[in-house]
Design an enzyme around this catalytic site. Structure first.
Site, mmCIF file in Angstrom:
data_model
loop_
_atom_site.group_PDB
_atom_site.id
_atom_site.type_symbol
_atom_site.label_atom_id
_atom_site.label_comp_id
_atom_site.label_asym_id
_atom_site.label_seq_id
_atom_site.Cartn_x
_atom_site.Cartn_y
_atom_site.Cartn_z
ATOM 1 N N ASP A 150 6.722 36.983 6.887
ATOM 2 C CA ASP A 150 7.897 36.274 7.421
ATOM 3 C C ASP A 150 8.040 34.875 6.845
ATOM 4 O O ASP A 150 8.533 33.965 7.513
ATOM 5 C CB ASP A 150 7.845 36.194 8.965
ATOM 6 C CG ASP A 150 7.655 37.556 9.591
ATOM 7 O OD1 ASP A 150 8.308 38.505 9.127
ATOM 8 O OD2 ASP A 150 6.852 37.681 10.527
ATOM 9 N N LYS A 178 10.532 35.552 2.052
ATOM 10 C CA LYS A 178 10.475 36.090 0.686
ATOM 11 C C LYS A 178 11.837 36.596 0.234
ATOM 12 O O LYS A 178 12.207 36.442 -0.926
ATOM 13 C CB LYS A 178 9.446 37.230 0.601
ATOM 14 C CG LYS A 178 8.025 36.765 0.823
ATOM 15 C CD LYS A 178 7.055 37.910 0.831
ATOM 16 C CE LYS A 178 7.131 38.779 2.061
ATOM 17 N NZ LYS A 178 6.703 38.138 3.319
ATOM 18 N N GLY A 213 10.548 43.297 7.191
ATOM 19 C CA GLY A 213 11.933 43.020 7.551
ATOM 20 C C GLY A 213 12.401 41.862 6.711
ATOM 21 O O GLY A 213 11.996 40.733 6.942
ATOM 22 N N HIS A 214 13.162 42.129 5.680
ATOM 23 C CA HIS A 214 13.657 41.068 4.803
ATOM 24 C C HIS A 214 15.099 40.745 5.168
ATOM 25 O O HIS A 214 15.967 41.605 5.082
ATOM 26 C CB HIS A 214 13.604 41.505 3.331
ATOM 27 C CG HIS A 214 12.211 41.619 2.822
ATOM 28 N ND1 HIS A 214 11.911 41.953 1.523
ATOM 29 C CD2 HIS A 214 11.023 41.414 3.418
ATOM 30 C CE1 HIS A 214 10.605 41.960 1.367
ATOM 31 N NE2 HIS A 214 10.055 41.643 2.510
ATOM 32 N N GLN A 246 5.026 41.629 3.858
ATOM 33 C CA GLN A 246 3.965 41.002 4.657
ATOM 34 C C GLN A 246 3.378 39.790 3.913
ATOM 35 O O GLN A 246 4.086 39.171 3.146
ATOM 36 C CB GLN A 246 2.865 42.025 5.041
ATOM 37 C CG GLN A 246 3.318 43.070 6.040
ATOM 38 C CD GLN A 246 4.002 44.256 5.408
ATOM 39 O OE1 GLN A 246 3.553 44.766 4.400
ATOM 40 N NE2 GLN A 246 5.084 44.721 5.990
ATOM 41 N N GLY A 301 11.699 42.367 16.834
ATOM 42 C CA GLY A 301 12.334 41.403 17.745
ATOM 43 C C GLY A 301 11.327 40.590 18.543
ATOM 44 O O GLY A 301 11.697 39.782 19.390
ATOM 45 N N ARG A 302 10.023 40.806 18.278
ATOM 46 C CA ARG A 302 9.002 40.078 19.052
ATOM 47 C C ARG A 302 9.050 38.587 18.720
ATOM 48 O O ARG A 302 9.241 38.225 17.554
ATOM 49 C CB ARG A 302 7.596 40.584 18.697
ATOM 50 C CG ARG A 302 7.304 41.974 19.186
ATOM 51 C CD ARG A 302 5.901 42.408 18.808
ATOM 52 N NE ARG A 302 5.786 42.710 17.380
ATOM 53 C CZ ARG A 302 4.666 43.103 16.795
ATOM 54 N NH1 ARG A 302 3.548 43.184 17.499
ATOM 55 N NH2 ARG A 302 4.636 43.388 15.514
ATOM 56 N N VAL A 344 16.173 24.548 2.555
ATOM 57 C CA VAL A 344 16.593 23.532 3.527
ATOM 58 C C VAL A 344 17.634 24.069 4.522
ATOM 59 O O VAL A 344 18.294 23.302 5.204
ATOM 60 C CB VAL A 344 17.136 22.269 2.810
ATOM 61 C CG1 VAL A 344 16.003 21.535 2.102
ATOM 62 C CG2 VAL A 344 18.256 22.617 1.839
#
Ligand code: IMP
Length: 428
Positions: free
Chosen positions: A15, A18, A42-43, A226, A304-305, A416
């Site tokens: 997360d 990437k 999840g990208h 990951q 969604g955690r 940014v």
């Protein structure tokens, strides 16, 4: 002239952003390949104000004329893959060519069930907090040499033989160990056969596709999923994923010799997050951690955690520099740090009265350490409009230089803000 191969890898616990770095590079490459993991990833990519979340497809799928490759090291959940392809078609964005390695393994329905059951069996304290996408059980079958590969879906006879062998054993697990109902062979077989029919046009040879592209002068980007600290070998085992997100995984997971990878860029979030269980020395469970989560929108793209949040850990980052052989760092989400008076950065670990600057994935060690923080000056200015380093406030520039000095690796991109243009690019 031959083309170049670049790897973009996660240098923390995943997360790191990437997807947006791959997106920034996509215009100058012809091939984007994934080499490990599966639909646990999840990208998120925001293009032209529209948000896309890919779990299996390489981020390059949004660009016409590109070839996107799913390498042999990936575990493919056909249901998820076909869903993502359909969504792209429905939104008129299926403009890239897709090649799926026939040697990639298939996540079967029983893998997903077993993932959930195994977590339940581990119970609290031992559970990994997996994404329950069947990743671990699928890689288990791969290593155990009984898995079903994408190419097996293309032949009814091969599929029938391999699936019946697998399901006999899996149903024993389900009924005798997990006290679940068995799965019906006929249903799983029909579903898998259907996947084979739909995926057939995409199945090919990932290694050959990529190496031929390089030979003919095309540039290739390997897209890690990951992150380094979730690596099966080099992460915080057993609180890891079941594949090799490190740069070396790019070689194995796409069938490329190590010398074919010219440059490795590590994506580093300006602070740290982790989803799931396991040690996290710089975690902030207090109000500042909450602030990072809210400002950074730190909720898992797959499950969604809420992500656990904390400060940049240079001990872990220097380790990531080593195990990946990083040439460059892409620093994301610097804007999220705006507003703090002081920003803690971990420069060493204290353990048993001693200080160390060396990371180890050993969980006993990590549970025993206390982070030693240096408190860098914060800044108040909103960074969203910065497009070059000089636009950043001095304290933010200092934050970036501190990372470069400590790691010895140049920062080639600074994120940014969430959208594509909100980047400072210098030498990416
Ligand atoms: P699995 O990959 O679903 O087996 O989960 C193993 C561990 O890796 C868990 O802690 C997950 O939360 C974590 N994990 C898996 N994929 C990702 C990801 O894309 N980002 C962050 N953490 C992940």
């Amino acid at each position: 002239m031959k083309g170049r191969v670049e790897a973009i890898i996660g240098a923390q616990w995943g997360d790191e952003g990437k997807g947006r770095v791959v997106d920034a590079l996509a215009s100058r490459v012809d091939v984007v390949a994934r080499y490990q993991g599966g639909a646990n990833a999840g990208h998120t990519v925001i293009v032209e104000g529209e948000k896309y979340v890919f779990h299996l497809l390489p981020s390059g799928m949004l660009y016409s004329g590109k070839t996107c490759v799913i390498g042999n090291g990936v575990v493919v959940d056909p249901e998820q893959l076909l869903k993502e392809l359909k969504e792209l078609q429905d939104r008129g964005k299926d403009r890239a060519r897709l090649v799926i390695s026939g040697a990639a393994h298939v996540v079967m329905p029983y893998h997903k069930t077993m993932d959930g059951m195994e977590e339940r069996l581990r119970g609290s304290g031992k559970k990994i907090g997996t994404t329950q996408r069947g990743i671990g059980p699928c890689y288990m079958d791969k290593v155990n040499r009984c898995g079903i590969r994408v190419e097996d879906l293309l032949s009814e006879d091969v599929l029938r033989e391999k699936l019946s062998f697998n399901m006999e054993i899996k149903n024993m697990y389900l009924t005798r160990i997990f006290d679940e109902n068995p799965m019906a062979f006929g249903e799983v077989f029909e579903e898998a056969r259907g996947w084979g029919e739909k995926l057939a046009p995409y199945v090919g040879d990932a290694s050959l596709t990529i190496s031929s592209a390089v030979e003919s002068g095309s540039n290739v980007l390997l897209e890690g999923a990951q992150g380094t600290l979730l690596d099966l070998d080099h992460g915080t085992y057993p609180f890891v994923t079941s594949s090799s997100p490190v740069a070396g995984g790019g070689s194995v997971g796409c069938g490329l010799g190590p010398s074919m990878i010219h440059r490795v860029t590590g994506v580093v979030k300006a602070y740290c997050t982790r989803v799931g269980e396991g040690p996290f020395p710089t975690e902030d469970t207090d109000v500042d951690g909450e602030t990072l989560r809210n400002r950074g929108g730190e909720y898992g793209a797959t499950t969604g955690r809420p992500r656990r949040c904390g400060w940049l850990d240079l001990v872990a980052l220097k380790y990531a520099v080593r195990v990946n052989g990083l040439h460059a760092i892409a620093l994301t989400k610097l804007d999220v740090l705006s507003g703090f008076d002081k920003i803690p950065v971990c420069t060493a670990y204290e353990t048993g009265g001693d200080e160390t600057i060396h990371f180890s994935g050993n969980t006993g060690f990590l549970d025993s350490v206390r982070p030693v923080f240096k408190h860098l000056d914060g800044w108040k200015k909103d960074l969203g409009k910065s497009r070059k380093m000089e636009d950043l406030p001095a304290a933010a520039r200092n934050y970036v230089s501190f990372i470069e000095e400590e790691t010895g690796v140049p920062v080639v991109l600074v994120g940014v803000g969430p959208s594509r243009e909100q980047s400072i690019v210098q030498g990416l």
